[in-house]
Design a protein around this motif. Structure first.
Motif, PDB file in Angstrom:
ATOM      1  N   ALA A  40      34.073  46.075  32.237  1.00 47.04           N
ATOM      2  CA  ALA A  40      34.819  45.189  33.133  1.00 47.04           C
ATOM      3  C   ALA A  40      34.958  43.765  32.605  1.00 47.04           C
ATOM      4  CB  ALA A  40      34.162  45.167  34.513  1.00 47.04           C
TER       5      ALA A  40
ATOM      6  N   ARG B  66      38.202  44.539  34.475  1.00 50.69           N
ATOM      7  CA  ARG B  66      38.154  43.183  35.036  1.00 50.69           C
ATOM      8  C   ARG B  66      38.977  43.102  36.303  1.00 50.69           C
ATOM      9  NH1 ARG B  66      41.850  39.199  34.910  1.00 50.69           N
ATOM     10  NH2 ARG B  66      41.114  37.038  35.208  1.00 50.69           N
TER      11      ARG B  66
ATOM     12  N   ALA C   9      37.187  44.869  39.148  1.00 53.53           N
ATOM     13  CA  ALA C   9      36.045  44.099  39.648  1.00 53.53           C
ATOM     14  C   ALA C   9      36.501  42.961  40.553  1.00 53.53           C
ATOM     15  CB  ALA C   9      35.232  43.557  38.469  1.00 53.53           C
TER      16      ALA C   9
ATOM     17  N   LEU D 254      28.894  44.444  36.633  1.00 50.89           N
ATOM     18  CA  LEU D 254      29.808  44.906  35.596  1.00 50.89           C
ATOM     19  C   LEU D 254      29.084  45.073  34.282  1.00 50.89           C
ATOM     20  CD1 LEU D 254      31.045  42.198  33.684  1.00 50.89           C
ATOM     21  CD2 LEU D 254      31.514  41.589  36.051  1.00 50.89           C
TER      22      LEU D 254
END
Length: 251
Positions: A10, A16, A19, A31
């Motif tokens: 992430a 990313r 998240a 993460l």
């Protein structure tokens, strides 16, 4: 009670975005990253700016030997930060792409794809089952290339196909604990995945856009919020499904 989601890979791309989408919906996030520590910490800072808690841990998702130690670190972090022993959600996003025709694919390329995308998913799930709360959620990221074919992605698509089968078996085996397990299969997305081919190659971008019903390729914001919504209580009756999120690619 606030949910805690573990999202692998992430520090960038779809992980990313997922998240951050979870945080925007009010969840806390743990993460993982393989090597991009600074980028992972930047994601943590973004999540904290949204008023949620976040932690980042280094993890090689293709190294099964490291999973027991990771589970131990995760359990310690849960106790210290949240005074809990469990996570609510596990999102298997970590991965990479190798573009090679069958005739040109090396054994090393093949083995790494299997280790990260299939063996890693299988055994990381196994290692974390004691830390996954009853009534929790597992989401495995796959690809639109398991339904359609595009030259150069045979090995990648094959291991993702294995993950889709695993998803159904996990859903069956974990159903007694109220845990749902689903696959999300993105179509072509503008990220740095695969060297940023879809994002940076204008001809390839146009090619995929032309075969997509909505007339464009995807962007991370098309995927992360969808995954976050699948983790919500509103989707408690959805399990063992392959959900393609592709804008109608190759239909």
């Amino acid at each position: 009670m606030t949910t805690i989601s573990l999202v692998t890979g992430a520090s960038r791309g779809l992980g990313r975005n997922t998240a951050l989408a979870i945080a925007r919906r009010g969840g806390d996030v743990i993460l993982t990253y393989q090597s991009r520590a600074a980028e992972a910490q930047a994601v943590v800072a973004e999540i904290e700016a949204l008023g949620r808690r976040a932690l980042a841990f280094q993890l090689d998702s293709g190294n099964v030997a490291g999973f027991a130690a990771f589970a131990g670190r995760l359990h310690g972090a849960l106790r210290e930060t949240w005074q809990r022993d469990t996570i609510d959600h596990l999102v298997h996003n970590a991965g990479h792409g190798d573009h090679a025709l069958v005739a040109d694919t090396t054994e090393a390329q093949f083995d790494r794809l299997v280790d990260v995308h299939f063996k890693g998913v299988f055994f990381l799930t196994q290692a974390l089952l004691p830390l996954l709360a009853d009534g929790g959620r597992i989401v495995n990221l796959s690809t639109g290339l398991t339904r359609t074919s595009y030259p150069g992605y045979a090995a990648y698509a094959a291991v993702k196909g294995a993950v889709e089968v695993l998803t159904r078996y996990l859903a069956k085996e974990l159903g007694g604990r109220g845990i749902t397990v689903n696959t999300v299969a993105p179509g072509a997305i503008e990220t740095d995945f695969g060297g940023g081919a879809v994002r940076d190659n204008a001809d390839l971008n146009r090619q995929f856009a032309a075969m997509t019903a909505l007339g464009r390729v995807g962007v991370p914001d098309d995927i992360g919020p969808m995954v976050a919504s699948l983790l919500s209580p509103e989707n408690r009756w959805v399990t063992a499904q392959r959900i393609e999120v592709s804008g109608g690619q190759a239909i």
